[in-house]
Write a protein that holds these residues in place. Structure first.
Motif, short mmCIF file in Angstrom:
data_model
loop_
_atom_site.label_atom_id
_atom_site.label_comp_id
_atom_site.label_asym_id
_atom_site.label_seq_id
_atom_site.Cartn_x
_atom_site.Cartn_y
_atom_site.Cartn_z
N SER A 1 0.83 -1.21 0.00
CA SER A 1 0.00 0.00 0.00
C SER A 1 0.86 1.25 0.00
O SER A 1 1.90 1.28 0.66
CB SER A 1 -0.89 0.04 1.25
OG SER A 1 -1.74 -1.07 1.30
N ASP B 1 0.44 6.88 2.31
CA ASP B 1 -0.70 7.70 2.72
C ASP B 1 -2.00 6.89 2.85
O ASP B 1 -2.96 7.38 3.44
CB ASP B 1 -0.92 8.85 1.75
CG ASP B 1 0.18 9.89 1.83
OD1 ASP B 1 0.97 9.85 2.80
OD2 ASP B 1 0.27 10.74 0.93
N SER B 2 -2.02 5.69 2.28
CA SER B 2 -3.23 4.86 2.32
C SER B 2 -3.05 3.62 3.17
O SER B 2 -3.92 2.75 3.18
CB SER B 2 -3.62 4.45 0.90
OG SER B 2 -4.03 5.56 0.15
N HIS C 1 -2.82 2.07 6.81
CA HIS C 1 -3.19 2.44 8.18
C HIS C 1 -2.80 1.38 9.20
O HIS C 1 -3.30 1.40 10.33
CB HIS C 1 -4.70 2.71 8.24
CG HIS C 1 -5.14 3.74 7.23
ND1 HIS C 1 -4.82 5.07 7.34
CD2 HIS C 1 -5.82 3.60 6.07
CE1 HIS C 1 -5.32 5.73 6.30
NE2 HIS C 1 -5.92 4.85 5.51
N GLU D 1 -11.19 -0.91 8.80
CA GLU D 1 -10.72 -0.38 7.52
C GLU D 1 -9.88 -1.48 6.91
O GLU D 1 -9.06 -2.12 7.58
CB GLU D 1 -9.86 0.87 7.74
CG GLU D 1 -9.27 1.48 6.48
CD GLU D 1 -7.98 0.86 6.00
OE1 GLU D 1 -7.67 0.96 4.80
OE2 GLU D 1 -7.25 0.24 6.82
N SER E 1 -16.14 6.55 6.14
CA SER E 1 -14.95 6.57 6.98
C SER E 1 -15.37 6.96 8.40
O SER E 1 -16.38 7.61 8.61
CB SER E 1 -13.91 7.55 6.43
OG SER E 1 -14.44 8.85 6.34
N TYR F 1 -10.06 8.45 10.17
CA TYR F 1 -9.90 8.12 8.76
C TYR F 1 -10.57 9.16 7.87
O TYR F 1 -11.56 9.77 8.26
CB TYR F 1 -10.53 6.75 8.45
CG TYR F 1 -9.82 5.59 9.06
CD1 TYR F 1 -8.58 5.16 8.58
CD2 TYR F 1 -10.39 4.89 10.11
CE1 TYR F 1 -7.94 4.06 9.13
CE2 TYR F 1 -9.75 3.79 10.68
CZ TYR F 1 -8.53 3.39 10.18
OH TYR F 1 -7.90 2.31 10.74
N ARG F 2 -10.05 9.29 6.69
CA ARG F 2 -10.66 10.13 5.66
C ARG F 2 -11.00 9.23 4.47
O ARG F 2 -10.35 8.20 4.28
CB ARG F 2 -9.69 11.24 5.21
CG ARG F 2 -9.33 12.20 6.35
CD ARG F 2 -10.56 12.96 6.84
NE ARG F 2 -10.34 13.60 8.12
CZ ARG F 2 -10.92 13.24 9.27
NH1 ARG F 2 -11.76 12.24 9.30
NH2 ARG F 2 -10.68 13.87 10.38
N ASP G 1 -10.89 7.35 1.12
CA ASP G 1 -9.71 6.98 0.35
C ASP G 1 -10.13 5.88 -0.61
O ASP G 1 -10.69 4.87 -0.18
CB ASP G 1 -8.63 6.48 1.31
CG ASP G 1 -7.32 6.11 0.62
OD1 ASP G 1 -7.32 5.86 -0.61
OD2 ASP G 1 -6.30 6.04 1.31
N SER H 1 -9.23 2.36 0.37
CA SER H 1 -9.77 1.83 1.62
C SER H 1 -11.25 1.48 1.47
O SER H 1 -11.99 2.17 0.77
CB SER H 1 -9.64 2.84 2.76
OG SER H 1 -8.30 3.00 3.14
#
Length: 156
Positions: free
Chosen positions: A32, A35-36, A38, A115, A139, A143-144, A146, A149
């Motif tokens: 991954s 930035d993606s 987690h 997630e 989300s 979390y935002r 994505d 995700s």
């Protein structure tokens, strides 16, 4: 699923648990973009208030791990669920998930969320979660949205 499995709260610093968590961390980081991704290290799980669980086989070998991390009062997140590579597809993942759902409910959670990745390499995980009653959701927590995700949740 193999007989003789044991589910327990465990110490993420215990060598076989730490090793499986480290393998999971490395695998997620390798697949991954930063930035993606987690995934958390064992230290980050503990630092964030997570409780770590393991499944051991009849011989005492750690074959699966996972964590429950607080999101908000009554809301926990499933983190770092991982089954040893040679045992995937045997039902251990579904067994671990069922036991972690029970642990979350015993801890007083009314919601359990997660997630996971949106790509084909996470399809089996998404299928296990869906069979256990998790449904897609927006989300949550920090979390935002994505495109890499998928967010899922289950009322307990």
């Amino acid at each position: 699923m193999p007989d003789g499995l044991s589910f327990q709260a465990d110490d993420p610093a215990r060598a076989p648990v730490a090793d499986l968590l480290a393998r999971h961390h490395a695998m997620m980081r390798a697949g991954s973009p930063p930035d993606s991704c987690h995934v958390r290290t064992a230290e980050e799980l503990v630092g964030g208030g997570a409780q770590v669980f393991s499944i051991t086989d009849a011989g005492g070998a750690v074959v699966a791990v996972g964590g429950l991390s607080p999101v908000a009062p009554g809301h926990l997140e499933l983190k770092s669920m991982h089954v040893a590579a040679g045992l995937r597809g045997t039902g251990i993942g579904a067994h671990l998930l069922a036991r972690m759902i029970e642990a979350a409910a015993r801890a007083g959670a009314t919601r359990l969320s997660l997630e996971t990745g949106s790509g084909p390499d996470h399809a089996a995980a998404r299928a296990i979660y869906a069979r256990a009653g998790f449904a897609p959701c927006p989300s949550f927590g920090s979390y935002r949205p994505d495109p890499l995700s998928v967010f899922m949740t289950k009322a307990l």
